[in-house]
Write a protein that holds these residues in place. Sequence first.
Motif, mmCIF file in Angstrom:
data_model
loop_
_atom_site.group_PDB
_atom_site.id
_atom_site.type_symbol
_atom_site.label_atom_id
_atom_site.label_comp_id
_atom_site.label_asym_id
_atom_site.label_seq_id
_atom_site.Cartn_x
_atom_site.Cartn_y
_atom_site.Cartn_z
ATOM 1 N N GLY A 116 0.792 -1.223 0.000
ATOM 2 C CA GLY A 116 0.000 0.000 0.000
ATOM 3 C C GLY A 116 0.826 1.276 0.000
ATOM 4 O O GLY A 116 0.284 2.346 0.232
ATOM 5 N N GLU A 117 2.119 1.181 -0.272
ATOM 6 C CA GLU A 117 2.967 2.370 -0.322
ATOM 7 C C GLU A 117 3.084 2.856 -1.763
ATOM 8 O O GLU A 117 3.172 2.055 -2.695
ATOM 9 C CB GLU A 117 4.369 2.058 0.213
ATOM 10 N N LEU A 118 3.113 4.173 -1.907
ATOM 11 C CA LEU A 118 3.299 4.753 -3.235
ATOM 12 C C LEU A 118 4.742 4.572 -3.672
ATOM 13 O O LEU A 118 5.672 4.866 -2.921
ATOM 14 C CB LEU A 118 2.963 6.241 -3.208
ATOM 15 N N ILE A 119 4.933 4.071 -4.883
ATOM 16 C CA ILE A 119 6.266 3.895 -5.427
ATOM 17 C C ILE A 119 6.302 4.486 -6.831
ATOM 18 O O ILE A 119 5.274 4.575 -7.511
ATOM 19 C CB ILE A 119 6.706 2.412 -5.449
ATOM 20 N N VAL A 120 7.491 4.908 -7.248
ATOM 21 C CA VAL A 120 7.663 5.491 -8.582
ATOM 22 C C VAL A 120 8.716 4.690 -9.339
ATOM 23 O O VAL A 120 9.669 4.199 -8.762
ATOM 24 C CB VAL A 120 8.069 6.980 -8.515
ATOM 25 N N GLU A 121 8.502 4.566 -10.621
ATOM 26 C CA GLU A 121 9.459 3.864 -11.484
ATOM 27 C C GLU A 121 10.406 4.897 -12.084
ATOM 28 O O GLU A 121 9.954 5.917 -12.610
ATOM 29 C CB GLU A 121 8.730 3.117 -12.594
ATOM 30 N N ILE A 122 11.696 4.607 -12.001
ATOM 31 C CA ILE A 122 12.708 5.515 -12.534
ATOM 32 C C ILE A 122 13.323 4.890 -13.776
ATOM 33 O O ILE A 122 13.821 3.761 -13.736
ATOM 34 C CB ILE A 122 13.822 5.782 -11.489
ATOM 35 N N ASN A 123 13.268 5.613 -14.880
ATOM 36 C CA ASN A 123 13.887 5.189 -16.149
ATOM 37 C C ASN A 123 13.458 3.781 -16.576
ATOM 38 O O ASN A 123 14.256 3.030 -17.153
ATOM 39 C CB ASN A 123 15.420 5.248 -16.059
ATOM 40 N N ARG A 124 12.236 3.394 -16.287
ATOM 41 C CA ARG A 124 11.722 2.058 -16.647
ATOM 42 C C ARG A 124 12.633 0.944 -16.118
ATOM 43 O O ARG A 124 12.720 -0.142 -16.676
ATOM 44 C CB ARG A 124 11.568 1.898 -18.153
ATOM 45 N N ASP A 125 13.334 1.240 -15.058
ATOM 46 C CA ASP A 125 14.367 0.322 -14.585
ATOM 47 C C ASP A 125 14.095 -0.173 -13.163
ATOM 48 O O ASP A 125 14.105 -1.373 -12.904
ATOM 49 C CB ASP A 125 15.723 1.031 -14.644
ATOM 50 N N GLU A 126 13.860 0.731 -12.248
ATOM 51 C CA GLU A 126 13.717 0.325 -10.862
ATOM 52 C C GLU A 126 12.619 1.137 -10.182
ATOM 53 O O GLU A 126 12.303 2.248 -10.591
ATOM 54 C CB GLU A 126 15.024 0.481 -10.100
ATOM 55 N N TRP A 127 12.062 0.538 -9.146
ATOM 56 C CA TRP A 127 10.991 1.187 -8.393
ATOM 57 C C TRP A 127 11.555 1.638 -7.053
ATOM 58 O O TRP A 127 12.259 0.878 -6.399
ATOM 59 C CB TRP A 127 9.844 0.207 -8.158
ATOM 60 N N ILE A 128 11.215 2.880 -6.677
ATOM 61 C CA ILE A 128 11.629 3.391 -5.370
ATOM 62 C C ILE A 128 10.404 3.957 -4.649
ATOM 63 O O ILE A 128 9.399 4.300 -5.275
ATOM 64 C CB ILE A 128 12.709 4.486 -5.490
ATOM 65 N N LYS A 129 10.488 4.054 -3.346
ATOM 66 C CA LYS A 129 9.384 4.614 -2.566
ATOM 67 C C LYS A 129 9.293 6.114 -2.823
ATOM 68 O O LYS A 129 10.323 6.797 -2.907
ATOM 69 C CB LYS A 129 9.596 4.364 -1.085
ATOM 70 N N ALA A 130 8.089 6.608 -2.925
ATOM 71 C CA ALA A 130 7.900 8.034 -3.185
ATOM 72 C C ALA A 130 8.474 8.879 -2.051
ATOM 73 O O ALA A 130 8.920 10.008 -2.281
ATOM 74 C CB ALA A 130 6.416 8.342 -3.365
ATOM 75 N N GLY A 131 8.521 8.336 -0.856
ATOM 76 C CA GLY A 131 9.066 9.072 0.277
ATOM 77 C C GLY A 131 10.567 9.262 0.208
ATOM 78 O O GLY A 131 11.121 10.049 0.977
#
Length: 146
Positions: A116-131
Motif C-alpha cells: 500500500g505504499e506509493l512507489i515510482v518507477e525511474i527510467n523504466r528500470d527500478e521502483w523506489i518509494k515516493a518518500g
Amino acid sequence: MTQIDPSLMLSSQKQQAKSQSNPLGQEAFLKLLITQLQHQDPTNPMEDREYIAQLATFSQLEQLTQLNATMQYMYLDQKSQQLMSLSELIGKHVTWKNEDKEGSGEVTAVKYDKNGELIVEINRDEWIKAGHLLQITQATQTEKER
C-alpha cells in the motif's frame, strides 16, 4: 508509455472493501434480540430499561457501521487522489536516496506496491518509494528522447 496498474483502480478497491464482511453485524444483533424476546419467561419479562439499553446498543451498532463505510470510502478516495497527484511526476527528473544507494532519473510510472505504499518507477528500470524522493525538476532533453 506510462501505465497505472489496473488493480489499483478505485472500483476494484471498493469491491475489496465490500468483500470484508462483519459476521456480527446488524442482522446478527437483531436476530439475537428477537430470539431473546421470543424465549423470555412470560412471568418475568425483560425490564423496560434493559430493552431500551439493547435498542440503544443496536442504534449505536448501526451508526458505527455507517461510519465505517464512510471512512472506508474516504480512505479509498484519499488513496486515489494521492496516486493522481503523484502521477504528475511522470516525465519529471527526480533525485532520490534510500538506505542503500542514491540516484536520479526520469519518472516513468507510479503505483501502489503490495504493502500500500506509493512507489515510482525511474527510467523504466527500478521502483523506489515516493518518500525517498529528494528533488523534482523538469526532465532534460536527453531523458525526453529516451
